[in-house]
Design a protein around this motif. Structure first.
Motif, PDB file in Angstrom:
ATOM      1  N   LYS B  45      15.677  40.377-124.169  1.00 24.80           N
ATOM      2  CA  LYS B  45      14.466  40.834-123.493  1.00 24.80           C
ATOM      3  C   LYS B  45      14.693  40.707-121.977  1.00 24.80           C
ATOM      4  O   LYS B  45      15.581  39.958-121.545  1.00 24.80           O
ATOM      5  N   PRO B  46      13.881  41.429-121.187  1.00 22.25           N
ATOM      6  CA  PRO B  46      14.081  41.343-119.729  1.00 22.25           C
ATOM      7  C   PRO B  46      14.135  39.904-119.222  1.00 22.25           C
ATOM      8  O   PRO B  46      14.962  39.579-118.342  1.00 22.25           O
ATOM      9  N   GLY B  47      13.300  39.031-119.767  1.00 18.08           N
ATOM     10  CA  GLY B  47      13.242  37.649-119.294  1.00 18.08           C
ATOM     11  C   GLY B  47      14.513  36.855-119.535  1.00 18.08           C
ATOM     12  O   GLY B  47      14.692  35.764-118.980  1.00 18.08           O
ATOM     13  N   ASP B  48      15.409  37.372-120.382  1.00 19.54           N
ATOM     14  CA  ASP B  48      16.685  36.686-120.624  1.00 19.54           C
ATOM     15  C   ASP B  48      17.686  36.927-119.500  1.00 19.54           C
ATOM     16  O   ASP B  48      18.727  36.279-119.446  1.00 19.54           O
ATOM     17  N   ASP B  50      19.114  36.692-115.858  1.00 20.93           N
ATOM     18  CA  ASP B  50      18.955  35.862-114.657  1.00 20.93           C
ATOM     19  C   ASP B  50      19.879  36.289-113.523  1.00 20.93           C
ATOM     20  O   ASP B  50      19.946  35.646-112.483  1.00 20.93           O
ATOM     21  N   SER B  63      14.096  44.805-110.253  1.00 23.04           N
ATOM     22  CA  SER B  63      13.537  43.513-110.692  1.00 23.04           C
ATOM     23  C   SER B  63      12.019  43.591-110.824  1.00 23.04           C
ATOM     24  O   SER B  63      11.436  43.071-111.774  1.00 23.04           O
ATOM     25  N   GLY B  67      10.017  43.137-114.260  1.00 21.77           N
ATOM     26  CA  GLY B  67       9.238  41.893-114.285  1.00 21.77           C
ATOM     27  C   GLY B  67      10.097  40.654-114.330  1.00 21.77           C
ATOM     28  O   GLY B  67       9.738  39.666-114.975  1.00 21.77           O
ATOM     29  N   ILE B  68      11.235  40.705-113.658  1.00 15.59           N
ATOM     30  CA  ILE B  68      12.133  39.540-113.676  1.00 15.59           C
ATOM     31  C   ILE B  68      12.388  39.043-112.250  1.00 15.59           C
ATOM     32  O   ILE B  68      12.191  39.769-111.279  1.00 15.59           O
ATOM     33  N   THR B  69      12.807  37.779-112.163  1.00 12.29           N
ATOM     34  CA  THR B  69      13.140  37.180-110.871  1.00 12.29           C
ATOM     35  C   THR B  69      14.548  36.604-110.961  1.00 12.29           C
ATOM     36  O   THR B  69      14.732  35.402-111.171  1.00 12.29           O
ATOM     37  N   CYS B  99      24.537  32.090-112.515  1.00 10.81           N
ATOM     38  CA  CYS B  99      23.648  32.720-113.490  1.00 10.81           C
ATOM     39  C   CYS B  99      24.415  32.801-114.803  1.00 10.81           C
ATOM     40  O   CYS B  99      25.626  32.530-114.842  1.00 10.81           O
TER      41      CYS B  99
END
Lengths: 143, 381
Positions: B45-48, B50, B63, B67-69, B99
């Motif tokens: 998922k996008p949140g994975d 880094d 980004s 929706g990621i940082t 990362c």
């Protein structure tokens, strides 16, 4: 409707001497006072040894044709296609991009390594472009 | 100190859902479509993610929309080989612990020009001062300028350029996703429209829309992903010149030589070990320079490689097996598509699969011989 103005360079402090020279009918290169290597494009230091002690000098204006294409794609500010876009090797060593004028824009007329000489083409009050044309034989040369 | 060969792997790879003419998606949208496809490929998922790298769009556009940082970012843009450099930089970042999981995205509306970034040449730039005034009109009249000198010095003929296009079309014919698949002959190429003498239309790349994305992580983690890991054995990069008239030698790219040598040295392989080769072909001379400057043959011998069909289907060194920028896809920065084909070949999923291929070399060019990037992949470590 008049032809659009040809896209022209805007000199920077580092290149002003080159464009001033073209306007005054001189092809100006730089060389290192230490290692004596000429270079182009202009910069206030020697790319061969890194020293800042460089001088401007007048190049002979003689060159040979290194490579080129004959462009058929539209560039409205250039006038009529096709026209050759060339890279020439100056007698002093550095190369630059230019156009070849006073010469048919054909593969038959444009032979690699043919001798050329600079032809200054004024574009406006401040910008003159260094174009090249086939070299005229010097007096006494056999054709 | 150097990165151990095989310590980093590609665990996600995908192109955009469509390739070719995509008038209903913006350039940024193509980055994101490719990213979502690569995430799905990797089961993430996008949140994975880094770490993030991209070229064409600014990384913060990507980004924001995902929706990621990311805590590591690379916005290196050296033209069409930027993605090879992203792979190299990402591998180092993962090895350094900056990362763990890097997403590299690419997307361009090269044909439809929907939301595409605008490139303007400043008249005070080096290019604006010393090339633009002489009538260069897009890459077709710049990238091609060295070629007459190359032909003269090597004894190659204009037909040798045409032959590159013919061979690559043979590969494209095997690929359902290729934009141009109809077989062509030397005569077809030599009689196609003149673009910039000696270049005719079929010696020039396509102009299409599309994109691609890659996901990299450490080889240790790679085993846990759903796809076959594709390991990175070695990488290289180089920049040489701002524009074509400042290239040092018109018959050989110094950037190619520097980048290629770095990659081969890092991988610790020889040319005889290479089963599959991708050389970015914006124009038909690029594969010739690539073969010579990467060391697959001596100066002037690349034309013989093609005449002897050594890179063609059935040849000993299958090259540009997707059809290349000439026949598969070229949205402007082709490097991502070359990387995708290398990954497919290493996974064993390419439409024109090279049976048993274990090592793939993927070499890209940036701008007009300005930059180079090389990645050597393997499906074994």
């Amino acid at each position: 409707m008049s032809k659009p103005q040809r896209l022209l360079p805007r000199p920077t402090p580092e290149t002003q001497h080159f464009w001033d020279g073209c306007r005054e009918g001189e092809l100006r290169l730089q060389r290192c006072r230490d290692c004596a290597e000429p270079f182009f494009p202009p910069r206030p230091f020697c790319p061969h040894c890194g020293k800042r002690d460089v001088e401007v000098f007048r190049a002979s204006g003689r060159a040979t044709l290194y490579s080129y294409v004959i462009n058929y794609r539209p560039r409205p500010d250039m006038g009529e296609e096709p026209y050759a876009i060339a890279v020439v090797t100056l007698e002093e060593g550095p190369r630059l991009m230019t156009n070849i004028v006073s010469c048919p824009q054909t593969p038959e007329a444009l032979q690699l390594d043919m001798p050329l000489q600079v032809h200054f083409a004024a574009q406006n009050e401040t910008i003159t472009l260094p174009l090249f044309e086939p070299a005229q034989p010097a007096p006494g040369d056999t054709p | 100190m150097s990165l151990a060969p095989g310590s980093i792997a590609v665990v996600g790879a995908a192109e955009t859902t469509q390739l070719g003419v995509i008038p209903d998606v913006s350039a940024l949208g193509l980055h994101l479509d490719a990213a979502l496809n690569a995430l799905e490929d990797a089961g993430l998922k996008p949140g994975d993610i880094d770490g993030l790298a991209c070229a064409g769009e600014h990384p913060w556009n990507v980004s924001t929309m995902l929706g990621i940082t990311p805590k590591w970012v690379d916005g290196t843009n050296v033209g069409g080989c930027s993605f090879m450099l992203h792979v190299r930089h990402a591998a180092a970042a993962i090895a350094a612990g900056y990362c763990t999981t890097v997403l590299i995205t690419h997307g361009e509306s090269g044909r439809s020009n929907i939301g595409a970034p605008q490139y303007a040449s400043a008249p005070a730039s080096l290019f604006g001062q010393f090339e633009m005034p002489y009538g260069v009109a897009a890459p077709a009249s710049m990238f091609t300028i060295p070629v007459l000198r190359y032909l003269k010095e090597t004894g190659a003929e204009v037909e040798d350029l045409a032959r590159v296009a013919v061979v690559q079309r043979e590969w494209a014919a095997r690929n359902p996703r290729a934009y141009a698949r109809e077989p062509i002959t030397l005569d077809d190429v030599m009689n196609s429209k003149m673009i910039a003498y000696p270049y005719r239309k079929l010696m020039c790349c396509l102009v299409t829309d599309g994109g691609g994305a890659l996901i990299l992580t450490s080889a240790d983690r790679a085993k846990d992903f759903p796809t076959k890991p594709v390991y990175i054995l070695g990488t290289g990069e180089a920049v040489e010149c701002v524009s074509i008239s400042m290239m040092q030698d018109f018959t050989s790219s110094k950037a190619f030589r520097v980048s290629g040598k770095s990659a081969f040295d890092a991988a610790g392989i020889s040319h005889a070990d290479v089963d599959h080769l991708m050389v970015y072909d914006a124009f038909a001379h690029l594969p010739l320079y690539g073969l010579e400057d990467l060391g697959f043959c001596a100066r002037g011998e690349a034309k013989d490689f093609f005449r002897e069909r050594r890179t063609a289907p059935g040849g000993e060194l299958p090259m540009n097996t997707n059809g290349g920028g000439l026949s598969y896809m070229h949205s402007g920065m082709y490097g991502m598509y070359a990387l995708q084909e290398s990954v497919r070949q290493m996974r064993g999923t390419a439409p024109a699969q090279v049976q048993g291929a274990k090592i793939s070399v993927c070499h890209g060019v940036g701008n007009m011989f300005s930059a180079a990037g090389t990645v050597i992949f393997s499906n074994e470590i």
